[in-house]
Design an enzyme around this catalytic site. Structure first.
Site, mmCIF file in Angstrom:
data_model
loop_
_atom_site.group_PDB
_atom_site.id
_atom_site.type_symbol
_atom_site.label_atom_id
_atom_site.label_comp_id
_atom_site.label_asym_id
_atom_site.label_seq_id
_atom_site.Cartn_x
_atom_site.Cartn_y
_atom_site.Cartn_z
ATOM 1 N N ASP A 10 0.866 -1.167 0.000
ATOM 2 C CA ASP A 10 0.000 0.000 0.000
ATOM 3 C C ASP A 10 0.913 1.230 0.000
ATOM 4 O OD1 ASP A 10 -2.428 1.563 0.390
ATOM 5 O OD2 ASP A 10 -1.719 1.820 2.451
ATOM 6 N N ASP A 12 -0.181 5.193 0.992
ATOM 7 C CA ASP A 12 -0.441 6.121 2.098
ATOM 8 C C ASP A 12 -0.561 5.352 3.414
ATOM 9 O OD1 ASP A 12 -0.557 8.337 0.392
ATOM 10 O OD2 ASP A 12 -2.678 8.026 -0.020
ATOM 11 N N ASP A 172 -1.477 -1.038 5.921
ATOM 12 C CA ASP A 172 -1.711 -0.460 7.248
ATOM 13 C C ASP A 172 -3.179 -0.398 7.627
ATOM 14 O OD1 ASP A 172 -1.798 1.663 5.127
ATOM 15 O OD2 ASP A 172 -2.549 2.829 6.817
#
Length: 220
Positions: A10, A12, A172
């Site tokens: 991922d 961001d 995250d």
């Protein structure tokens, strides 16, 4: 080498701490039409499902009543501001660059799978000097569906000729964990990112890490 051939990431909240620039861009777009300024801690809870959802959540929080034309214009202005602010305050999280370089040197194929608008993905990575490390960049408009749908991870498997068990995904948020579970891939959940203020372990990743460099321990 381990069972993994490809490692997906991922963007961001995983590679880049982009919250300050996202919050700045939202607030600049809001200021143009007299809407209230949102604190970073609140903007953090809107991240993860792409720019359209981020702005929709922001509008809902503001209490404003906007018609479709106004919403479209607000999203356009946010996109313009974010294009200008893309690396104004953003930073790589600790140990990201050196860990990616080590993984690349060890022969792993690296890819980015993010819901961020596709047009912003390469410029962000280039600004931090890491775009050359990735063999594929998938953003929010690259495919018909985005995370938590497994399609982006299936796409990586097809492109690189691997089974899902040979793909490790690192993220995250719960969307990252769900996408990997849905695709049959192993997944690392990072504790420091943007997960709506919910502990990442509650989404049941295969591994939970506080430090990006811990990925090296997992694969080895």
């Amino acid at each position: 080498m381990s069972q993994f051939k490809v490692i997906g990431f991922d963007l961001d909240g995983t590679l880049v701490d982009s919250l300050p620039d996202l919050a700045l861009s939202v607030n600049q777009a809001f200021a143009e039409i007299g809407l209230p300024q949102a604190p970073e801690a609140l903007v953090l809870t809107w991240i993860g499902n792409g720019a359209d959802v981020l702005i929709s959540r922001a509008i809902e929080w503001s209490g404003a009543t906007l018609d479709d034309v106004q919403i479209k214009q607000l999203k356009r202005r946010f996109g313009i501001y974010y294009g200008e602010n893309i690396c104004n305050k953003s930073r790589l999280f600790p140990h990201v660059k050196e860990t990616l370089e080590k993984l690349k040197a060890q022969g792993y194929i690296l890819a980015v799978v993010t819901n961020k608008p596709t047009k912003h993905v390469q410029p962000v990575l280039a600004a931090f000097g890491i775009d050359h490390l990735f063999s594929e960049l998938l953003g929010g408009q690259s495919l018909p569906t985005i995370k938590p749908h497994p399609a982006p991870l299936y796409y990586l498997c097809g492109k690189f000729g691997i089974y899902p068990k040979q793909l490790l995904f690192v993220g995250d948020s719960k969307n990252d964990i769900l996408a990997a579970h849905n695709a049959g891939c192993a997944v690392v959940g990072l504790t420091y990112g943007y997960n709506y203020n919910i502990p990442i372990n509650e989404s049941n990743p295969d591994w939970v890490c506080d430090d990006f460099a811990d990925i090296l321990k997992i694969i080895n």
